[in-house]
Write a protein that holds these residues in place. Structure first.
Motif, PDB file in Angstrom:
ATOM      1  N   VAL A 248       0.840  -1.201   0.000  1.00 24.86           N
ATOM      2  CA  VAL A 248       0.000   0.000   0.000  1.00 24.86           C
ATOM      3  C   VAL A 248       0.877   1.254   0.000  1.00 24.86           C
ATOM      4  N   ARG A 249       1.983   1.208   0.736  1.00 25.14           N
ATOM      5  CA  ARG A 249       2.882   2.366   0.770  1.00 25.14           C
ATOM      6  C   ARG A 249       3.477   2.624  -0.614  1.00 25.14           C
ATOM      7  N   GLU A 250       3.934   1.562  -1.283  1.00 24.56           N
ATOM      8  CA  GLU A 250       4.454   1.721  -2.637  1.00 24.56           C
ATOM      9  C   GLU A 250       3.350   2.159  -3.590  1.00 24.56           C
ATOM     10  N   GLY A 251       2.133   1.632  -3.361  1.00 25.47           N
ATOM     11  CA  GLY A 251       1.005   2.023  -4.197  1.00 25.47           C
ATOM     12  C   GLY A 251       0.700   3.502  -4.095  1.00 25.47           C
ATOM     13  N   GLU A 252       0.769   4.039  -2.890  1.00 29.27           N
ATOM     14  CA  GLU A 252       0.548   5.475  -2.716  1.00 29.27           C
ATOM     15  C   GLU A 252       1.607   6.272  -3.458  1.00 29.27           C
ATOM     16  N   ARG A 253       2.833   5.775  -3.444  1.00 34.62           N
ATOM     17  CA  ARG A 253       3.909   6.464  -4.168  1.00 34.62           C
ATOM     18  C   ARG A 253       3.653   6.426  -5.672  1.00 34.62           C
ATOM     19  N   ALA A 254       3.128   5.303  -6.157  1.00 31.21           N
ATOM     20  CA  ALA A 254       2.800   5.191  -7.581  1.00 31.21           C
ATOM     21  C   ALA A 254       1.678   6.153  -7.955  1.00 31.21           C
ATOM     22  N   LEU A 255       0.662   6.268  -7.103  1.00 33.56           N
ATOM     23  CA  LEU A 255      -0.435   7.207  -7.374  1.00 33.56           C
ATOM     24  C   LEU A 255       0.083   8.641  -7.397  1.00 33.56           C
ATOM     25  N   ALA A 256       1.002   8.970  -6.479  1.00 30.88           N
ATOM     26  CA  ALA A 256       1.562  10.321  -6.447  1.00 30.88           C
ATOM     27  C   ALA A 256       2.354  10.612  -7.723  1.00 30.88           C
ATOM     28  N   LEU A 257       3.094   9.616  -8.213  1.00 28.41           N
ATOM     29  CA  LEU A 257       3.861   9.810  -9.447  1.00 28.41           C
ATOM     30  C   LEU A 257       2.927   9.975 -10.641  1.00 28.41           C
ATOM     31  N   ALA A 258       1.860   9.159 -10.696  1.00 25.68           N
ATOM     32  CA  ALA A 258       0.906   9.283 -11.797  1.00 25.68           C
ATOM     33  C   ALA A 258       0.256  10.666 -11.797  1.00 25.68           C
ATOM     34  N   MET A 259      -0.111  11.147 -10.600  1.00 26.90           N
ATOM     35  CA  MET A 259      -0.694  12.483 -10.511  1.00 26.90           C
ATOM     36  C   MET A 259       0.313  13.536 -10.974  1.00 26.90           C
ATOM     37  N   GLU A 260       1.573  13.389 -10.559  1.00 24.53           N
ATOM     38  CA  GLU A 260       2.606  14.345 -10.951  1.00 24.53           C
ATOM     39  C   GLU A 260       2.747  14.418 -12.471  1.00 24.53           C
ATOM     40  N   CYS A 261       2.695  13.259 -13.116  1.00 19.69           N
ATOM     41  CA  CYS A 261       2.825  13.222 -14.578  1.00 19.69           C
ATOM     42  C   CYS A 261       1.638  13.882 -15.272  1.00 19.69           C
ATOM     43  N   MET A 262       0.444  13.711 -14.725  1.00 20.89           N
ATOM     44  CA  MET A 262      -0.734  14.320 -15.328  1.00 20.89           C
ATOM     45  C   MET A 262      -0.773  15.825 -15.065  1.00 20.89           C
ATOM     46  N   VAL A 263      -0.512  16.213 -13.823  1.00 17.80           N
ATOM     47  CA  VAL A 263      -0.581  17.623 -13.435  1.00 17.80           C
ATOM     48  C   VAL A 263       0.392  18.468 -14.242  1.00 17.80           C
ATOM     49  N   THR A 264       1.590  17.956 -14.482  1.00 17.52           N
ATOM     50  CA  THR A 264       2.611  18.734 -15.185  1.00 17.52           C
ATOM     51  C   THR A 264       2.432  18.714 -16.700  1.00 17.52           C
ATOM     52  N   ARG A 265       1.387  18.039 -17.165  1.00 18.01           N
ATOM     53  CA  ARG A 265       1.091  18.020 -18.606  1.00 18.01           C
ATOM     54  C   ARG A 265      -0.343  18.439 -18.891  1.00 18.01           C
ATOM     55  N   SER A 266      -0.978  19.117 -17.926  1.00 14.58           N
ATOM     56  CA  SER A 266      -2.348  19.632 -18.084  1.00 14.58           C
ATOM     57  C   SER A 266      -3.302  18.530 -18.512  1.00 14.58           C
ATOM     58  N   ARG A 267      -3.231  17.399 -17.811  1.00 12.42           N
ATOM     59  CA  ARG A 267      -4.091  16.265 -18.118  1.00 12.42           C
ATOM     60  C   ARG A 267      -4.723  15.736 -16.837  1.00 12.42           C
ATOM     61  N   ASP A 268      -5.786  14.972 -17.003  1.00 15.02           N
ATOM     62  CA  ASP A 268      -6.398  14.229 -15.907  1.00 15.02           C
ATOM     63  C   ASP A 268      -6.861  12.900 -16.476  1.00 15.02           C
ATOM     64  N   LEU A 269      -6.612  11.829 -15.760  1.00 13.14           N
ATOM     65  CA  LEU A 269      -7.064  10.502 -16.173  1.00 13.14           C
ATOM     66  C   LEU A 269      -7.836   9.907 -15.007  1.00 13.14           C
TER      67      LEU A 269
END
Length: 424
Positions: A248-269
């Motif tokens: 779960v801890r690694e999963g939260e880190r993965a979610l944070a990275l996915a959000m970072e990639c979307m936020v910095t490219r003006s996207r939402d998935l």
């Protein structure tokens, strides 16, 4: 002016070398990067181009020297004097420390408010409907404050400045306040906040999302010493090397990275926004290619289809994402490569995505959604997505589309330099 022109020429050289590999290309790339990094760049465009060239070289390093060099360069990129001087013009570039402006959807706005409460502001010049947000002020204020809303005319911005806590920005106050008021029904919260269409400004600092620092810990780095593999045979796509469920801890880190990639490219998935940290896997495909497989929270899953989002990683650097929707033995795949990494190995990576989907869901039939091909998606039209999939073996069912395809292929045979226009 001479230094500016020299840096521009160096960047053109680096861009022409971006996907060229081998000893000569590696030596020229490293020497040119060293030279241009010593220059003070005079425009936001030049700074952004250098940043993206560094990211490409970090994702596809020639050797250990290039890996170490790009790591050092990116680690200090946000502190460069030209970045600091041009910071206002570098909004939405994804460069470390620079602002991000976007009308984030409710789940993302709430996550940003929780992680960076001082930084999530309302982008006031871009707010079109202040009255709609002002109507919610009584629901955001404490009961003892509500009478003051009728007595004093501080305006929407003035009231938010008075109602929010000293340690939070106005965008955080609104997102967090509505989440608390509408906590009994998350769907209502999202409908309300998204309906307000609030434009946000995430003030950049050393900790806020960036493309510069976004990465997943890579194990063994794959060095690109020669040309990329050719177009894959999808029917023969191999399964991944391994699939590992994350904690779960690694999963939260993965979610944070996915959000970072979307936020910095003006996207939402959606599947990233509603991701479940308990349903995240690391899919290793070898040669430095991996996918972070993210499932949605149970209440957000579709009734029949199994929908997952995959963040594509090359040597730990996010280079794109995949969305798969599987039902019985069929799967619909939406495939995206971030701009910086287009022209590299999109075909081979897509082949790995097909092999991964087959291994995970037992799919033997694959379809491409119309949006992915360009139906209401100018980006797909500009990137030539239709022909990308056609060359991989996909064919349209519609007779008119097949006829047009044959006509275009005939024109290409007669004139090898011909390319289909956007209207086609």
């Amino acid at each position: 002016m001479a230094a500016h022109a020299g840096a521009a020429r160096d960047l053109m050289k680096l861009e022409s070398l971006r996907w060229s590999f081998g000893p000569a290309a590696a030596s020229e790339r490293l020497a040119t990067l060293r030279r241009v990094l010593r220059a003070k760049l005079g425009s936001a465009a030049l700074v952004t181009r250098l940043h993206e060239v560094l990211l490409a070289a970090r994702a596809y390093p020639d050797d250990r020297a290039m890996l170490a060099f790009t790591e050092r360069a990116l680690a200090g990129f946000g502190a460069r004097r030209d970045v600091q001087a041009l910071r206002a013009r570098l909004s939405d570039s994804g460069i470390a420390g620079c602002d991000i402006r976007f009308p984030f959807f409710a789940p993302t706005a709430r996550r940003l408010a929780a992680r960076w409460p001082r930084a999530l502001e309302i982008d006031w010049p871009e707010l079109d409907d202040a009255e709609a947000l002002e109507a919610w002020l009584p629901h955001l204020a404490h009961e003892a404050e509500v009478p003051g809303l009728d007595e004093y005319d501080y305006g929407l911005r003035g009231w938010l400045a008075r109602l929010k806590a000293p340690d939070e920005a106005d965008g955080t106050f609104v997102a967090r306040g509505l989440a608390e008021r509408l906590s009994k029904d998350e769907a209502v919260f999202e409908r309300v906040l998204d309906g307000l269409a609030i434009p946000y400004r995430l003030r950049g600092d050393a900790t806020t999302p960036s493309r510069t620092h976004a990465r997943w810990p890579a194990g063994r780095v794959h060095f690109q010493r020669g040309p990329f593999a050719g177009r894959p045979e999808l029917a023969a796509s191999l399964p991944p090397r391994s699939i590992r469920a994350l904690s779960v801890r690694e999963g939260e880190r993965a979610l944070a990275l996915a959000m970072e990639c979307m936020v910095t490219r003006s996207r939402d998935l959606d599947v990233f926004s509603w991701g479940d940290a308990r349903d995240v896997r690391y899919v290793d495909c070898g040669d430095g290619l991996a996918f972070l497989m993210i499932g949605a929270r149970p209440e957000r899953r579709l009734l029949l289809e199994s929908v997952y989002g995959f963040l594509t990683l090359k040597n730990g650097i996010p280079v794109g994402y995949v969305l798969s929707s599987a039902l019985y033995r069929s799967a619909e795949i939406a495939f995206n490569v971030f701009d910086t990494f287009r022209g590299a190995e999109a075909g081979p990576v897509y082949g790995k995505a097909v092999g991964m989907t087959r291994a995970l869901f037992g799919a033997d039939t694959f379809t491409i959604p119309p949006y992915q091909l360009g139906d209401g998606n100018d980006e797909a039209i500009e990137s030539g997505a239709w022909w990308f999939y056609q060359k991989l073996g996909f064919r349209p069912h519609a007779r008119a589309a097949r006829t047009l395809m044959q006509s275009e292929l005939a024109r290409m045979r007669r004139s090898p330099g011909y390319r289909s226009g956007p209207a086609v």
